[in-house]
Design a protein around this motif. Structure first.
Motif, mmCIF file in Angstrom:
data_model
loop_
_atom_site.group_PDB
_atom_site.id
_atom_site.type_symbol
_atom_site.label_atom_id
_atom_site.label_comp_id
_atom_site.label_asym_id
_atom_site.label_seq_id
_atom_site.Cartn_x
_atom_site.Cartn_y
_atom_site.Cartn_z
ATOM 1 N N GLU A 22 16.639 9.157 82.887
ATOM 2 C CA GLU A 22 17.346 10.188 83.758
ATOM 3 C C GLU A 22 18.395 9.769 84.775
ATOM 4 O O GLU A 22 19.289 10.543 84.885
ATOM 5 C CB GLU A 22 16.179 10.935 84.476
ATOM 6 N N HIS B 294 9.250 22.905 95.704
ATOM 7 C CA HIS B 294 9.437 21.370 96.094
ATOM 8 C C HIS B 294 10.454 21.245 97.203
ATOM 9 O O HIS B 294 11.378 22.025 97.153
ATOM 10 C CB HIS B 294 10.246 21.419 94.530
ATOM 11 N N GLN C 281 6.347 13.013 85.087
ATOM 12 C CA GLN C 281 7.404 11.945 84.898
ATOM 13 C C GLN C 281 6.801 10.562 84.683
ATOM 14 O O GLN C 281 5.951 10.304 85.585
ATOM 15 C CB GLN C 281 8.321 12.055 85.996
ATOM 16 N N GLU D 175 7.445 14.406 99.019
ATOM 17 C CA GLU D 175 7.466 14.736 97.592
ATOM 18 C C GLU D 175 8.254 13.911 96.647
ATOM 19 O O GLU D 175 9.004 14.153 96.118
ATOM 20 C CB GLU D 175 7.824 16.277 97.483
ATOM 21 N N SER D 176 8.155 12.625 96.815
ATOM 22 C CA SER D 176 8.783 11.525 95.963
ATOM 23 C C SER D 176 8.162 11.380 94.433
ATOM 24 O O SER D 176 9.020 11.036 93.801
ATOM 25 C CB SER D 176 8.495 10.275 96.776
ATOM 26 N N TRP E 190 4.973 17.605 87.631
ATOM 27 C CA TRP E 190 6.107 16.812 87.192
ATOM 28 C C TRP E 190 6.170 15.524 88.256
ATOM 29 O O TRP E 190 6.370 14.380 87.994
ATOM 30 C CB TRP E 190 7.411 17.339 87.187
ATOM 31 N N LEU E 191 5.791 15.907 89.418
ATOM 32 C CA LEU E 191 5.154 14.847 90.536
ATOM 33 C C LEU E 191 4.401 13.776 90.287
ATOM 34 O O LEU E 191 4.052 12.806 91.056
ATOM 35 C CB LEU E 191 5.254 15.567 91.997
ATOM 36 N N LYS F 198 11.921 9.036 97.053
ATOM 37 C CA LYS F 198 11.628 7.930 96.606
ATOM 38 C C LYS F 198 12.262 6.708 97.599
ATOM 39 O O LYS F 198 11.671 5.384 97.703
ATOM 40 C CB LYS F 198 12.054 7.833 95.236
ATOM 41 N N SER G 140 12.023 14.349 97.537
ATOM 42 C CA SER G 140 12.220 14.108 96.006
ATOM 43 C C SER G 140 12.706 12.669 95.767
ATOM 44 O O SER G 140 12.379 11.602 96.021
ATOM 45 C CB SER G 140 12.899 15.351 95.549
ATOM 46 N N ARG G 141 13.999 12.883 94.994
ATOM 47 C CA ARG G 141 14.526 11.424 94.715
ATOM 48 C C ARG G 141 14.929 10.980 95.953
ATOM 49 O O ARG G 141 14.807 9.553 95.959
ATOM 50 C CB ARG G 141 15.905 11.707 93.785
ATOM 51 N N TRP H 233 18.318 5.151 89.666
ATOM 52 C CA TRP H 233 17.364 4.741 91.022
ATOM 53 C C TRP H 233 16.883 3.367 90.900
ATOM 54 O O TRP H 233 16.756 2.724 91.886
ATOM 55 C CB TRP H 233 16.273 5.750 91.173
ATOM 56 N N ILE I 12 12.107 8.125 83.421
ATOM 57 C CA ILE I 12 13.041 8.158 84.682
ATOM 58 C C ILE I 12 13.978 7.169 84.436
ATOM 59 O O ILE I 12 15.237 7.364 85.051
ATOM 60 C CB ILE I 12 11.952 7.625 85.997
#
Ligand code: MCU
Length: 418
Positions: free
Chosen positions: A262, A342, A254, A231-232, A306-307, A212, A208-209, A265, A259
């Motif tokens: 939010e 997820h 997203q 699942e980035s 969302w991904l 990334k 996820s995050r 990153w 981003i």
């Protein structure tokens, strides 16, 4: 001056990460960049319009892409600071880095594999590991939030990286975590530490995050032999331009505008491009171009809008063209499976992960890593001809070997462009 910062970075990058090329001429960024492309642009054309036809030129193009990512989106990755010291005691790696009179310290934890004598590979797991642990391979975990906080938009400039380089440094959290990973590797490579980790066989993962972050770390730390990017989604394996098109078509996915509001990153420098994506002289298919020729497996969930499944599939099948041009198509894979929560990787993907680990971390030969599949009906929406108008060259010459595997590149300047 912004350009001067990037130029300084390019030189630092060439001397640290590409020693073989530092003597030859890679050129520099054009003095002004007026880029506009609403599609995914070619990794095989320099910004000044020159075509990339050899593997050696591609390495220079990688240096250019790296500089562009830092300037426009991720912020500057500082070189190794003047002092990095540390120890490995039991299963704890301790790191101390100093820059201009300020010091920070942090730790990472090794979980060794059972039943292995002698050296073993390791996977550095950003914020913990969500893929199954791999037989014969250690896991190294560290608290990336301690290096650069990522609670929400108020986390900007917080964490030990910013204690060292200043709260106003251009780095977003992901480039700061990459810096932290590099310092862990510095300590592991140091002749004064004793441990069983084979630093020529390091992987990185995160979900996820943190997935990334794993993609960015694989792209910017050449001592990583394998990226396992889980699942980035958008901001990782997705391309900004395709995600935006998905959103405009009514998919709840997203995009860049969301981003940057939010979380932290990305560099604050990215904010000015989120509503002007054609001006970005790259998209995330070029993150894969930076990992090449090293191993890369994109592990995705094509059941979560969302991904941005269509974006991830389109972006990384395009990213894979860099591997194709180098004649090493099977060094990058994409495994997309839906119908699971997820970051809860289903066992149907175990074999894909094991194949990349066996080949790139365990050094096994004869492993089939021709892995590129999706079961997502969503991804059928990606029409390559709408996004890619260039052809893939067959690059001539010898591949530039992955570099940076020696610890002798120590002593980078402690003055960094920000
Ligand atoms: C997929 O990664 C992120 C996503 O970008 C965020 O919008 C969401 O809030 O959190 C995801 C995540 O990290 O989940 C653990």
């Amino acid at each position: 001056m912004k350009f001067q910062g990037s130029f300084k970075f390019l030189l630092a990058y060439l001397s640290v990460a590409l020693p073989a090329l530092a003597q030859s001429s890679c050129g520099t960024l054009p003095s002004s960049i007026n880029f506009s492309d609403s599609k995914l642009s070619s990794p095989f054309v320099f910004l000044n319009g020159t075509a990339v036809t050899t593997k050696e030129q591609f390495a220079c193009r990688q240096a250019e892409i790296s500089a562009l990512f830092q300037k426009y989106e991720l912020g500057t990755l500082p070189p190794k600071p003047s002092s990095v010291t540390g120890s490995v005691s039991g299963n704890t790696i301790s790191v101390t880095a100093s820059n201009g009179g300020t010091s920070i310290s942090f730790t990472a934890t090794i979980t060794p594999p059972s039943g292995v004598s002698g050296k073993y590979p390791a996977i550095i797991a950003i914020g913990g590991m969500s893929i199954p642990s791999q037989a014969g391979v250690a896991t190294i975990t560290f608290n990336n939030d301690d290096i650069a906080l990522q609670n929400d938009s108020t986390s900007r400039g917080k964490g030990k990286f910013f204690t060292l380089y200043g709260a106003n440094h251009s780095a977003g959290a992901m480039i700061a975590w990459t810096w932290g990973i590099s310092r862990i590797i510095d300590v592991l490579e140091s002749s004064s530490t004793t441990h069983n980790i084979d630093t020529s066989k390091l992987g990185v993962t995160g979900c996820s995050r943190n997935g990334k972050g794993a993609f960015v770390a694989a792209a910017f730390e050449p001592r990583i032999a394998l990226g396992l990017v889980q699942e980035s989604g958008s901001g990782g394996a997705g391309c900004w331009r395709i995600s935006k098109a998905m959103l405009q078509a009514g998919v709840s996915t997203q995009d860049a505008v969301e981003i940057v509001g939010e979380n932290v990153w990305f560099s604050p420098n990215f904010n000015q491009y989120v509503n002007n994506l054609p001006a970005l002289p790259f998209d995330h298919h070029m993150l894969a171009a930076l990992v090449a020729p090293r191993g890369l497996l994109i592990i995705e969930n094509d059941g979560i809008d969302w991904l941005g499944p269509e974006s991830v599939w389109g972006c990384q099948t395009t990213g894979a063209k860099s591997y194709q041009a180098l004649g090493i198509s099977d060094s990058m894979g994409i495994s997309m499976v839906g119908n699971h929560a997820h970051c809860a990787m289903p066992s149907s993907q175990n074999g894909d992960v094991a194949a990349f680990v066996n080949r790139f971390l365990k050094g096994q030969s004869g492993v089939n890593t021709n892995i590129m599949h999706t079961d997502g009906a969503n991804n059928a929406g990606f029409v390559p001809g709408n996004w890619v108008t260039w052809i893939v060259p067959t690059l001539s010459g010898d591949a530039i070997p992955p570099v940076g595997t020696s610890s002798t590149d120590a002593g980078g300047s402690s003055t960094v462009a920000s």
